[in-house]
Motif scaffolding. Structure first.
Motif, PDB file in Angstrom:
ATOM      1  N   ASN A  75       0.854  -1.192   0.000  1.00 17.35           N
ATOM      2  CA  ASN A  75       0.000   0.000   0.000  1.00 17.35           C
ATOM      3  C   ASN A  75       0.885   1.234   0.000  1.00 17.35           C
ATOM      4  N   ILE A  76       1.027   1.852  -1.135  1.00 20.79           N
ATOM      5  CA  ILE A  76       1.873   3.036  -1.239  1.00 20.79           C
ATOM      6  C   ILE A  76       1.015   4.192  -1.731  1.00 20.79           C
ATOM      7  N   GLY A  77       1.170   5.307  -1.076  1.00 22.12           N
ATOM      8  CA  GLY A  77       0.439   6.499  -1.483  1.00 22.12           C
ATOM      9  C   GLY A  77       0.824   7.658  -0.591  1.00 22.12           C
ATOM     10  N   ILE A  78       0.354   8.817  -0.966  1.00 25.28           N
ATOM     11  CA  ILE A  78       0.644  10.007  -0.167  1.00 25.28           C
ATOM     12  C   ILE A  78       0.037   9.853   1.228  1.00 25.28           C
ATOM     13  N   TRP A  79      -1.139   9.221   1.319  1.00 29.00           N
ATOM     14  CA  TRP A  79      -1.789   9.044   2.602  1.00 29.00           C
ATOM     15  C   TRP A  79      -0.895   8.243   3.555  1.00 29.00           C
ATOM     16  N   LEU A  80      -0.117   7.288   3.015  1.00 29.57           N
ATOM     17  CA  LEU A  80       0.767   6.478   3.850  1.00 29.57           C
ATOM     18  C   LEU A  80       1.900   7.333   4.424  1.00 29.57           C
ATOM     19  N   ILE A  81       2.444   8.235   3.613  1.00 30.87           N
ATOM     20  CA  ILE A  81       3.508   9.123   4.097  1.00 30.87           C
ATOM     21  C   ILE A  81       2.968  10.005   5.219  1.00 30.87           C
ATOM     22  N   ILE A  82       1.748  10.501   5.051  1.00 29.82           N
ATOM     23  CA  ILE A  82       1.148  11.349   6.082  1.00 29.82           C
ATOM     24  C   ILE A  82       0.877  10.533   7.343  1.00 29.82           C
ATOM     25  N   LYS A  83       0.388   9.301   7.172  1.00 25.13           N
ATOM     26  CA  LYS A  83       0.138   8.442   8.325  1.00 25.13           C
ATOM     27  C   LYS A  83       1.437   8.131   9.064  1.00 25.13           C
ATOM     28  N   LEU A  84       2.480   7.831   8.334  1.00 28.91           N
ATOM     29  CA  LEU A  84       3.767   7.536   8.970  1.00 28.91           C
ATOM     30  C   LEU A  84       4.320   8.755   9.702  1.00 28.91           C
ATOM     31  N   THR A  85       4.090   9.936   9.145  1.00 29.24           N
ATOM     32  CA  THR A  85       4.506  11.165   9.830  1.00 29.24           C
ATOM     33  C   THR A  85       3.752  11.325  11.141  1.00 29.24           C
ATOM     34  N   LEU A  86       2.460  11.047  11.124  1.00 29.01           N
ATOM     35  CA  LEU A  86       1.666  11.125  12.352  1.00 29.01           C
ATOM     36  C   LEU A  86       2.109  10.067  13.368  1.00 29.01           C
ATOM     37  N   VAL A  87       2.477   8.891  12.886  1.00 32.54           N
ATOM     38  CA  VAL A  87       2.962   7.845  13.789  1.00 32.54           C
ATOM     39  C   VAL A  87       4.305   8.252  14.403  1.00 32.54           C
ATOM     40  N   VAL A  88       5.149   8.907  13.634  1.00 38.55           N
ATOM     41  CA  VAL A  88       6.415   9.419  14.187  1.00 38.55           C
ATOM     42  C   VAL A  88       6.124  10.421  15.308  1.00 38.55           C
ATOM     43  N   TRP A 132      -8.491   9.420  10.640  1.00 42.09           N
ATOM     44  CA  TRP A 132      -9.045  10.111   9.478  1.00 42.09           C
ATOM     45  C   TRP A 132      -8.255   9.774   8.214  1.00 42.09           C
ATOM     46  N   VAL A 133      -6.933   9.808   8.311  1.00 45.81           N
ATOM     47  CA  VAL A 133      -6.101   9.534   7.139  1.00 45.81           C
ATOM     48  C   VAL A 133      -6.269   8.097   6.669  1.00 45.81           C
ATOM     49  N   VAL A 134      -6.305   7.144   7.600  1.00 49.19           N
ATOM     50  CA  VAL A 134      -6.381   5.733   7.221  1.00 49.19           C
ATOM     51  C   VAL A 134      -7.766   5.357   6.706  1.00 49.19           C
ATOM     52  N   LEU A 135      -8.807   5.832   7.376  1.00 50.62           N
ATOM     53  CA  LEU A 135     -10.152   5.403   6.995  1.00 50.62           C
ATOM     54  C   LEU A 135     -10.685   6.109   5.750  1.00 50.62           C
ATOM     55  N   SER A 136     -10.304   7.369   5.567  1.00 51.18           N
ATOM     56  CA  SER A 136     -10.843   8.067   4.398  1.00 51.18           C
ATOM     57  C   SER A 136      -9.892   8.027   3.207  1.00 51.18           C
ATOM     58  N   LYS A 137      -8.604   7.834   3.467  1.00 49.37           N
ATOM     59  CA  LYS A 137      -7.577   7.848   2.422  1.00 49.37           C
ATOM     60  C   LYS A 137      -7.858   8.975   1.431  1.00 49.37           C
ATOM     61  N   PRO A 138      -7.826  10.203   1.948  1.00 46.16           N
ATOM     62  CA  PRO A 138      -8.176  11.342   1.100  1.00 46.16           C
ATOM     63  C   PRO A 138      -7.218  11.505  -0.065  1.00 46.16           C
ATOM     64  N   PRO A 139      -7.724  11.999  -1.179  1.00 47.33           N
ATOM     65  CA  PRO A 139      -6.854  12.167  -2.370  1.00 47.33           C
ATOM     66  C   PRO A 139      -6.002  13.430  -2.234  1.00 47.33           C
ATOM     67  N   PHE A 140      -4.908  13.328  -1.496  1.00 46.54           N
ATOM     68  CA  PHE A 140      -3.996  14.457  -1.379  1.00 46.54           C
ATOM     69  C   PHE A 140      -3.361  14.731  -2.724  1.00 46.54           C
ATOM     70  N   GLU A 141      -3.209  15.987  -3.000  1.00 47.53           N
ATOM     71  CA  GLU A 141      -2.589  16.336  -4.287  1.00 47.53           C
ATOM     72  C   GLU A 141      -1.101  16.040  -4.214  1.00 47.53           C
ATOM     73  N   SER A 142      -0.594  15.460  -5.263  1.00 45.80           N
ATOM     74  CA  SER A 142       0.829  15.139  -5.277  1.00 45.80           C
ATOM     75  C   SER A 142       1.617  16.398  -5.542  1.00 45.80           C
ATOM     76  N   ILE A 143       2.809  16.418  -4.991  1.00 48.32           N
ATOM     77  CA  ILE A 143       3.683  17.566  -5.144  1.00 48.32           C
ATOM     78  C   ILE A 143       4.410  17.430  -6.472  1.00 48.32           C
ATOM     79  N   PRO A 144       4.335  18.446  -7.352  1.00 49.27           N
ATOM     80  CA  PRO A 144       4.986  18.320  -8.667  1.00 49.27           C
ATOM     81  C   PRO A 144       6.493  18.375  -8.574  1.00 49.27           C
TER      82      PRO A 144
END
Length: 144
Positions: A75-88, A132-144
């Motif tokens: 499972n790779i996505g921007i939501w995972l990076i945000i979740k891992l940041t929150l876990v840190v 919120w991040v895990v259950l909704s997996k919001p479509p965060f915009e990717s950074i160009p």
């Protein structure tokens, strides 16, 4: 492979429950002169015992199981990076709670109740954000 996800969720529930409970326990370590010596010793040692022998191993098992879920399910996505940041941030809060327990044990007379309240509020906020991040997996915009 579902057992990994179940282990991760159960360990995360116990870990976050302890992160909410321990500040309340630490703030309750203000002693009155009417306490017996045995209850005083138990109340002084209980936060450290729960922190080192229960909360920390559960936190490690939650993190290891979560890592294995990520590796197995890819499972790779921007939501995972945000979740891992929150876990840190949860891990940092966990470490700061350990310092708070040491500060309360030192008995230097420094107030810890405000820090206990802050720790519980930060933990609650981070738990809600992770859910919120895990259950909704919001479509965060990717950074160009």
């Amino acid at each position: 492979m579902n057992w990994l996800l179940i282990l991760h969720i159960v360990a995360l529930l116990f870990w976050t429950a302890l992160l909410v409970y321990l500040p309340a326990l630490v703030s309750g370590t203000v002693y009155t002169s009417s306490e017996t010596e045995n209850s005083l010793v138990l109340r002084q040692r209980l936060p450290r015992l729960l922190f080192t022998h229960v909360a920390t191993p559960i936190a490690l098992s939650s993190i290891i199981a979560g890592t294995l879920v990520f590796v197995v399910y890819h499972n790779i996505g921007i939501w995972l990076i945000i979740k891992l940041t929150l876990v840190v941030l949860l891990v940092i809060n966990h470490a700061l709670l350990g310092l708070l327990i040491l500060r309360a044990e030192s008995g230097s007379g420094k107030p810890v109740r405000r820090w206990c309240l802050a720790s519980a509020l930060v933990t609650g906020t981070l738990i809600i954000a992770v859910l919120w991040v895990v259950l909704s997996k919001p479509p965060f915009e990717s950074i160009p």
